[in-house]
Design a protein around this motif. Structure first.
Motif, mmCIF file in Angstrom:
data_model
loop_
_atom_site.group_PDB
_atom_site.id
_atom_site.type_symbol
_atom_site.label_atom_id
_atom_site.label_comp_id
_atom_site.label_asym_id
_atom_site.label_seq_id
_atom_site.Cartn_x
_atom_site.Cartn_y
_atom_site.Cartn_z
ATOM 1 N N THR A 48 -42.414 1.241 -5.899
ATOM 2 C CA THR A 48 -41.967 1.890 -7.120
ATOM 3 C C THR A 48 -40.765 3.163 -6.753
ATOM 4 N N ALA A 49 -40.126 3.336 -7.685
ATOM 5 C CA ALA A 49 -39.069 4.497 -7.463
ATOM 6 C C ALA A 49 -39.851 5.833 -7.133
ATOM 7 N N LEU A 50 -39.565 6.520 -6.388
ATOM 8 C CA LEU A 50 -39.942 7.929 -5.950
ATOM 9 C C LEU A 50 -39.304 9.182 -6.338
ATOM 10 N N PHE A 51 -37.817 9.005 -6.754
ATOM 11 C CA PHE A 51 -37.008 9.860 -7.068
ATOM 12 C C PHE A 51 -35.951 9.270 -8.275
ATOM 13 N N GLU A 52 -35.834 10.384 -9.166
ATOM 14 C CA GLU A 52 -34.786 9.926 -10.331
ATOM 15 C C GLU A 52 -33.565 10.750 -9.940
#
Length: 295
Positions: free
Chosen positions: A45-49
């Motif tokens: 999953t993405a950890l940063f935007e």
């Protein structure tokens, strides 16, 4: 997943920038970006935007971030355990309430520094609430806070007892003059101060309604405002006495059940007791428990 990956996550989150994180890590931005992308692939999953202004943690990143601090603390504890031959050395990080730091800690720290010159002492002041959080998150090895704490993950022991007094402007001769007042201003340390709720309860029992508190970060500011008639506060007797003797404030005694409170030393239950901290506790422990300054 390795600790090095989580360390990169923490640094990027702290700076909000891949480029500034790379500068701290003494590498190039592309390496940092690649490490974060590899970590995101591992967790799925993405950890940063990402945006033009930098990066911020996603909800998943926020859940993962605390593990970086926990692993760092565990690795530090492992190194200390390996080097701990029974002689106190290294660094000891201790937290304290502002009043304890002013009145109680100087002789204690002096005695410890003389007995164990190989230990570097780092002292942080704060409210009981902030210090409890710092000990739980292992940012501190232990702290002096207002008790009781009664947290399942903490060991606490009383080290000294405080006698609290209501402090007002010098013109107030008796506490009865406050009874029935509305919107009385109380002056306290910032949110998390253990005396805040205690002071509000004492005043509420006398039918006194309080206004939004004034919060300060120093004893001098609090006592200065009280002396000027801005409001009232609650402090240990030895803190207020110099100001009372000079005529700058009035100090009012409270019933024993309201006045007496223990200051306790807290440390994490799951963390190994090092020789460095054990030696500090041996100096800090009273025998027997006695009245002293602090909070």
């Amino acid at each position: 997943m390795e600790y090095a990956d989580l360390r990169v996550l923490e640094i990027v989150a702290r700076h909000g920038s891949m480029n500034r994180a790379a500068a701290e890590l003494h590498t190039v931005q592309s390496n940092v970006t690649a490490r974060i992308r590899a970590l995101e692939e591992q967790v799925g999953t993405a950890l940063f935007e990402r945006s033009r202004r930098g990066v911020v943690l996603t909800a998943a990143g926020q859940r993962l971030l605390p593990y970086a601090a926990r692993l760092a603390a565990l690795l530090r504890e492992a190194r200390e355990a390996a080097c701990d031959d029974g002689t106190p050395r290294g660094t000891l990080r201790v937290g304290s309430l502002e009043t304890s730091a002013a009145l109680r800690l100087p002789p204690l720290l002096s005695a410890y520094a003389q007995a164990y010159p190989e230990v570097g002492l780092l002292v942080t002041t704060g409210t009981s609430g902030s210090l409890v959080a710092d000990v739980l998150e292992q940012r501190l090895d232990g702290a002096f806070v207002s008790g009781p704490v009664q947290h399942a993950d903490l060991i606490e022991e009383a080290v000294f007892r405080e006698e609290l007094m209501l402090i007002t402007a010098p013109g107030l001769r008796h506490m009865d003059a406050l009874d029935g007042q509305r919107e009385l201003k109380i002056i306290v340390f910032r949110r998390g101060c253990s005396y805040r709720q205690r002071l509000e309860n004492i005043l509420a029992q006398r039918g006194i309604q309080t206004a939004q508190p004034l919060e300060f970060g120093s004893l001098e500011a609090i006592l200065g405002c009280v002396a000027a008639g801005v409001g009232v506060t609650l402090l240990p007797k030895p803190v207020a006495m110099p100001f009372w003797r000079d005529g700058r404030v009035a100090a009012h005694e409270l019933p024993p059940e309201q006045a007496r409170v223990d200051t306790v030393f807290i440390r994490r239950r799951a963390t190994r007791l090092t020789s460095t901290l054990a030696a500090f506790l041996a100096i800090a422990r009273p025998a027997p428990l006695k009245l002293a300054a602090g909070s």
